[in-house]
Scaffold this motif. Structure first.
Motif, PDB file in Angstrom:
ATOM      1  N   LEU A  69       0.830  -1.206   0.000  1.00  0.00           N
ATOM      2  CA  LEU A  69       0.000   0.000   0.000  1.00  0.00           C
ATOM      3  C   LEU A  69       0.868   1.260   0.000  1.00  0.00           C
ATOM      4  O   LEU A  69       0.603   2.218  -0.732  1.00  0.00           O
ATOM      5  CB  LEU A  69      -0.912   0.018   1.235  1.00  0.00           C
ATOM      6  N   LEU A  70       1.916   1.251   0.827  1.00  0.00           N
ATOM      7  CA  LEU A  70       2.746   2.440   0.964  1.00  0.00           C
ATOM      8  C   LEU A  70       3.620   2.663  -0.273  1.00  0.00           C
ATOM      9  O   LEU A  70       3.750   3.793  -0.754  1.00  0.00           O
ATOM     10  CB  LEU A  70       3.626   2.325   2.207  1.00  0.00           C
ATOM     11  N   VAL A  71       4.240   1.597  -0.773  1.00  0.00           N
ATOM     12  CA  VAL A  71       5.105   1.732  -1.943  1.00  0.00           C
ATOM     13  C   VAL A  71       4.293   2.228  -3.143  1.00  0.00           C
ATOM     14  O   VAL A  71       4.695   3.162  -3.846  1.00  0.00           O
ATOM     15  CB  VAL A  71       5.793   0.389  -2.263  1.00  0.00           C
ATOM     16  N   ILE A  72       3.148   1.600  -3.380  1.00  0.00           N
ATOM     17  CA  ILE A  72       2.315   2.002  -4.509  1.00  0.00           C
ATOM     18  C   ILE A  72       1.746   3.395  -4.282  1.00  0.00           C
ATOM     19  O   ILE A  72       1.703   4.224  -5.198  1.00  0.00           O
ATOM     20  CB  ILE A  72       1.199   0.963  -4.735  1.00  0.00           C
ATOM     21  N   GLY A  73       1.343   3.691  -3.041  1.00  0.00           N
ATOM     22  CA  GLY A  73       0.842   5.029  -2.735  1.00  0.00           C
ATOM     23  C   GLY A  73       1.901   6.099  -2.928  1.00  0.00           C
ATOM     24  O   GLY A  73       1.613   7.196  -3.413  1.00  0.00           O
ATOM     25  N   GLN A  74       3.149   5.785  -2.562  1.00  0.00           N
ATOM     26  CA  GLN A  74       4.236   6.751  -2.736  1.00  0.00           C
ATOM     27  C   GLN A  74       4.487   7.024  -4.219  1.00  0.00           C
ATOM     28  O   GLN A  74       4.707   8.167  -4.616  1.00  0.00           O
ATOM     29  CB  GLN A  74       5.504   6.237  -2.058  1.00  0.00           C
ATOM     30  N   PHE A  75       4.445   5.973  -5.026  1.00  0.00           N
ATOM     31  CA  PHE A  75       4.606   6.157  -6.467  1.00  0.00           C
ATOM     32  C   PHE A  75       3.483   7.044  -7.028  1.00  0.00           C
ATOM     33  O   PHE A  75       3.740   8.002  -7.771  1.00  0.00           O
ATOM     34  CB  PHE A  75       4.580   4.806  -7.178  1.00  0.00           C
ATOM     35  N   LEU A  76       2.246   6.725  -6.694  1.00  0.00           N
ATOM     36  CA  LEU A  76       1.115   7.474  -7.232  1.00  0.00           C
ATOM     37  C   LEU A  76       1.130   8.926  -6.768  1.00  0.00           C
ATOM     38  O   LEU A  76       0.826   9.840  -7.543  1.00  0.00           O
ATOM     39  CB  LEU A  76      -0.197   6.795  -6.822  1.00  0.00           C
ATOM     40  N   ASP A  77       1.502   9.134  -5.511  1.00  0.00           N
ATOM     41  CA  ASP A  77       1.584  10.502  -4.983  1.00  0.00           C
ATOM     42  C   ASP A  77       2.640  11.305  -5.739  1.00  0.00           C
ATOM     43  O   ASP A  77       2.439  12.484  -6.050  1.00  0.00           O
ATOM     44  CB  ASP A  77       1.920  10.453  -3.494  1.00  0.00           C
ATOM     45  N   ALA A  78       3.765  10.671  -6.060  1.00  0.00           N
ATOM     46  CA  ALA A  78       4.818  11.346  -6.823  1.00  0.00           C
ATOM     47  C   ALA A  78       4.337  11.679  -8.234  1.00  0.00           C
ATOM     48  O   ALA A  78       4.590  12.776  -8.752  1.00  0.00           O
ATOM     49  CB  ALA A  78       6.060  10.476  -6.870  1.00  0.00           C
ATOM     50  N   LEU A  79       3.645  10.732  -8.865  1.00  0.00           N
ATOM     51  CA  LEU A  79       3.166  10.961 -10.230  1.00  0.00           C
ATOM     52  C   LEU A  79       2.124  12.066 -10.281  1.00  0.00           C
ATOM     53  O   LEU A  79       2.026  12.792 -11.276  1.00  0.00           O
ATOM     54  CB  LEU A  79       2.585   9.663 -10.803  1.00  0.00           C
ATOM     55  N   GLN A  80       1.346  12.227  -9.208  1.00  0.00           N
ATOM     56  CA  GLN A  80       0.314  13.264  -9.157  1.00  0.00           C
ATOM     57  C   GLN A  80       0.864  14.633  -8.752  1.00  0.00           C
ATOM     58  O   GLN A  80       0.155  15.627  -8.811  1.00  0.00           O
ATOM     59  CB  GLN A  80      -0.790  12.857  -8.183  1.00  0.00           C
ATOM     60  N   SER A  81       2.132  14.667  -8.365  1.00  0.00           N
ATOM     61  CA  SER A  81       2.696  15.913  -7.830  1.00  0.00           C
ATOM     62  C   SER A  81       2.947  16.974  -8.896  1.00  0.00           C
ATOM     63  O   SER A  81       3.099  18.149  -8.571  1.00  0.00           O
ATOM     64  CB  SER A  81       4.025  15.604  -7.124  1.00  0.00           C
ATOM     65  N   GLY A  82       3.020  16.584 -10.154  1.00  0.00           N
ATOM     66  CA  GLY A  82       3.317  17.538 -11.217  1.00  0.00           C
ATOM     67  C   GLY A  82       4.792  17.802 -11.416  1.00  0.00           C
ATOM     68  O   GLY A  82       5.177  18.631 -12.246  1.00  0.00           O
ATOM     69  N   LYS A  83       5.654  17.110 -10.674  1.00  0.00           N
ATOM     70  CA  LYS A  83       7.103  17.329 -10.764  1.00  0.00           C
ATOM     71  C   LYS A  83       7.740  16.626 -11.955  1.00  0.00           C
ATOM     72  O   LYS A  83       8.858  16.947 -12.351  1.00  0.00           O
ATOM     73  CB  LYS A  83       7.795  16.845  -9.480  1.00  0.00           C
ATOM     74  N   TYR A  84       7.042  15.644 -12.519  1.00  0.00           N
ATOM     75  CA  TYR A  84       7.679  14.779 -13.499  1.00  0.00           C
ATOM     76  C   TYR A  84       6.963  14.810 -14.845  1.00  0.00           C
ATOM     77  O   TYR A  84       5.730  14.986 -14.913  1.00  0.00           O
ATOM     78  CB  TYR A  84       7.723  13.335 -12.967  1.00  0.00           C
ATOM     79  N   ASP A  85       7.739  14.645 -15.898  1.00  0.00           N
ATOM     80  CA  ASP A  85       7.198  14.475 -17.246  1.00  0.00           C
ATOM     81  C   ASP A  85       6.721  13.025 -17.346  1.00  0.00           C
ATOM     82  O   ASP A  85       7.527  12.097 -17.457  1.00  0.00           O
ATOM     83  CB  ASP A  85       8.292  14.764 -18.280  1.00  0.00           C
ATOM     84  N   LEU A  86       5.422  12.836 -17.322  1.00  0.00           N
ATOM     85  CA  LEU A  86       4.876  11.487 -17.224  1.00  0.00           C
ATOM     86  C   LEU A  86       5.106  10.647 -18.472  1.00  0.00           C
ATOM     87  O   LEU A  86       4.943   9.424 -18.440  1.00  0.00           O
ATOM     88  CB  LEU A  86       3.374  11.554 -16.903  1.00  0.00           C
ATOM     89  N   ASP A  87       5.484  11.293 -19.570  1.00  0.00           N
ATOM     90  CA  ASP A  87       5.817  10.538 -20.780  1.00  0.00           C
ATOM     91  C   ASP A  87       7.272  10.065 -20.779  1.00  0.00           C
ATOM     92  O   ASP A  87       7.680   9.313 -21.659  1.00  0.00           O
ATOM     93  CB  ASP A  87       5.566  11.385 -22.023  1.00  0.00           C
ATOM     94  N   HIS A  88       8.029  10.554 -19.799  1.00  0.00           N
ATOM     95  CA  HIS A  88       9.441  10.167 -19.704  1.00  0.00           C
ATOM     96  C   HIS A  88       9.794   9.800 -18.256  1.00  0.00           C
ATOM     97  O   HIS A  88      10.818  10.202 -17.720  1.00  0.00           O
ATOM     98  CB  HIS A  88      10.345  11.295 -20.212  1.00  0.00           C
ATOM     99  N   THR A  89       8.877   9.072 -17.630  1.00  0.00           N
ATOM    100  CA  THR A  89       9.067   8.621 -16.251  1.00  0.00           C
ATOM    101  C   THR A  89       8.853   7.117 -16.174  1.00  0.00           C
ATOM    102  O   THR A  89       7.942   6.584 -16.809  1.00  0.00           O
ATOM    103  CB  THR A  89       8.086   9.328 -15.296  1.00  0.00           C
ATOM    104  N   ALA A  90       9.691   6.436 -15.422  1.00  0.00           N
ATOM    105  CA  ALA A  90       9.548   5.001 -15.175  1.00  0.00           C
ATOM    106  C   ALA A  90       9.670   4.749 -13.679  1.00  0.00           C
ATOM    107  O   ALA A  90      10.143   5.613 -12.925  1.00  0.00           O
ATOM    108  CB  ALA A  90      10.601   4.210 -15.946  1.00  0.00           C
ATOM    109  N   LEU A  91       9.246   3.584 -13.235  1.00  0.00           N
ATOM    110  CA  LEU A  91       9.285   3.219 -11.825  1.00  0.00           C
ATOM    111  C   LEU A  91      10.158   1.980 -11.660  1.00  0.00           C
ATOM    112  O   LEU A  91      10.172   1.091 -12.515  1.00  0.00           O
ATOM    113  CB  LEU A  91       7.876   2.939 -11.296  1.00  0.00           C
ATOM    114  N   LEU A  92      10.872   1.913 -10.535  1.00  0.00           N
ATOM    115  CA  LEU A  92      11.731   0.765 -10.239  1.00  0.00           C
ATOM    116  C   LEU A  92      11.304   0.154  -8.913  1.00  0.00           C
ATOM    117  O   LEU A  92      11.130   0.865  -7.920  1.00  0.00           O
ATOM    118  CB  LEU A  92      13.202   1.191 -10.150  1.00  0.00           C
ATOM    119  N   ILE A  93      11.139  -1.155  -8.905  1.00  0.00           N
ATOM    120  CA  ILE A  93      10.729  -1.842  -7.684  1.00  0.00           C
ATOM    121  C   ILE A  93      11.557  -3.116  -7.535  1.00  0.00           C
ATOM    122  O   ILE A  93      11.934  -3.748  -8.522  1.00  0.00           O
ATOM    123  CB  ILE A  93       9.205  -2.176  -7.734  1.00  0.00           C
TER     124      ILE A  93
END
Length: 442
Positions: A69-93
């Motif tokens: 829950l926390l790992v996925i929530g942290q990823f989603l919160d980061a993606l919703q923050s507006g800090k990243y270009d979502l077309d050039h962002t990847a996630l590592l787990i």
């Protein structure tokens, strides 16, 4: 089987920023530097707060493991923050490859991304188990060697900081020194140095001596160990800043290092063959790798002891501590390692222990909470408190239970101090003859 998902490709290495969930701040900073040298653009996430868990609950089933829950929530919160270009962002787990639910987080993450409208974002897997064979993110020897070095350096710096900060004369010096050394090692990794066996063994004493040079006043304090599920054990987000809370209660904290879990996973490869059959080459290979890592453990422990610090037991010693208490066949999740770490802590003066576990985590309830009565029967001084972490658990309730454990630890510490014999005053040499020489004194 899930097949229709965006894959991380080698071409994305140059164009995408890879976000990494934060579990161990010291270690992961150095791991990020290792990946950056290989040409990856990475960022270790630092976002936290109640919204992280709430986002996890929104997009993941609420019966799922709390760390997921926390790992996925942290990823989603980061993606919703507006800090990243979502077309050039990847996630590592990371994936352990074991029977624990942790190996399935990547599938839960992809499902949550799709539901949240981020289904185009690729997820890469960092693992040593051959999972995600079609991923463009590949573990090579250079990354592996730096990752091992990051684990050793991180464990050493974390242990020295925790043994120094409660006693330092000037508050904050140990924390500053830890950050300085992490920055130095990250700089080395960017220059492709600092990770060879010779460099590591030469650096361990330098780090230990730097911490030994910090002025301290060592007064008796309650010593508290932390064990548990790997994410909740280490992550400040997962355990509600447990280390910080214990420090605020004037305790010295012992957080067993990440190396023990890595060695445990290697050891389990051989144990699987011993218990269930298979190629003896896996047994020989796992034992050879453990002996190779043991050489660095010995060097690290020697550096700590020479500088006046407590050195944890080497893994090959730790592995024997669970004998007679729990079988090494219990190897799901943290398995027998969790029991062995509690025994090691109890027998080395850290008998006050917080066992941090996600609510409903079966391996931890069996090998952690389930072993407490057995450990207490063998070691009556063991003062162990299991603490459940999940979205419905309040920090106040958790902290109150920990305070009760600390209060018992303080009472026992006061009893030990009171039971110590008073120092005997040694007679001053020649005092009797001087008294006899005084007129009127017989």
């Amino acid at each position: 089987m899930e097949t229709n998902y965006p894959r991380f490709t080698q071409e994305m290495k140059k164009t995408h920023t890879i976000l990494i969930p934060n579990m161990l701040p010291l270690h992961f900073s150095m791991l990020a530097a290792a990946l950056e040298y290989e040409g990856y653009h990475v960022e270790v996430l630092g976002n936290c707060g109640s919204q992280v868990a709430q986002l996890g609950l929104k997009y993941v089933h609420n019966d799922t493991c709390y760390p997921a829950l926390l790992v996925i929530g942290q990823f989603l919160d980061a993606l919703q923050s507006g800090k990243y270009d979502l077309d050039h962002t990847a996630l590592l787990i990371t994936q352990t490859g074991g029977g624990c639910r942790a190996s399935n987080y990547i599938h839960l993450l992809r499902k949550a991304l799709h539901r949240a409208g981020y289904g185009h974002i690729p997820v890469a897997s960092l693992n040593f188990s051959g999972l995600e064979k079609d991923s463009g993110f590949q573990m090579n020897l250079s990354i592996a060697r730096k990752a091992i070095a990051a684990i050793f350096y991180g464990d050493l710096i974390m242990a020295l900081r925790n043994q120094t900060s409660p006693y330092e004369v000037t508050r904050g010096q140990a924390k500053e020194l830890a950050e300085k050394w992490v920055d130095t090692i990250c700089g080395w990794f960017h220059q492709n140095k600092g990770f060879t066996g010779g460099e590591m063994k030469a650096t361990f004493p330098k780090i230990a001596n730097d911490f030994a040079a910090i002025p301290v006043v060592r007064t008796p304090k309650v010593k508290v160990g932390i064990v548990g599920e790997i994410y909740v054990k280490y992550s400040p987000l997962g355990n509600n800043n447990l280390e910080e809370f214990l420090a605020s209660q004037d305790c010295e904290v012992n957080l067993p290092g990440l190396l023990g879990f890595v060695d445990y996973c290697i050891s389990n490869m051989g144990d699987t063959v011993r218990f269930y059959g298979g190629s003896l080459a896996e047994v020989w290979g796992s034992e050879a790798l453990l002996k190779y890592l043991d050489g660095f453990e010995r060097a690290m422990g020697s550096a700590m002891r020479a500088a006046g610090f407590h050195a944890p037991a080497r893994f090959l010693e730790l592995r024997e501590m669970a004998n007679g208490i729990i079988s090494r066949g219990n190897k799901m999740g943290e398995g027998w390692l969790l029991t062995a770490e509690m025994v090691e802590l109890v027998t080395t003066g850290y008998e006050n222990i917080v066992c941090a576990q996600p609510f409903g985590c079966l391996p931890n309830h069996i090998c952690g909470k389930g072993m407490i009565s057995r450990i207490r029967a063998i070691y009556p001084n063991a003062n162990i408190t299991p603490i459940d972490y999940d979205p419905s658990a309040t920090p106040v309730n958790q902290e109150n239970r920990i305070k009760l454990m600390i209060s018992v630890g303080k009472e026992r510490l006061e009893e030990k101090i009171a039971a110590q014999p008073a120092p005997v005053q040694e007679p001053v040499a020649g005092l009797e003859s001087k008294i006899e020489s005084i007129p009127g004194v017989q």
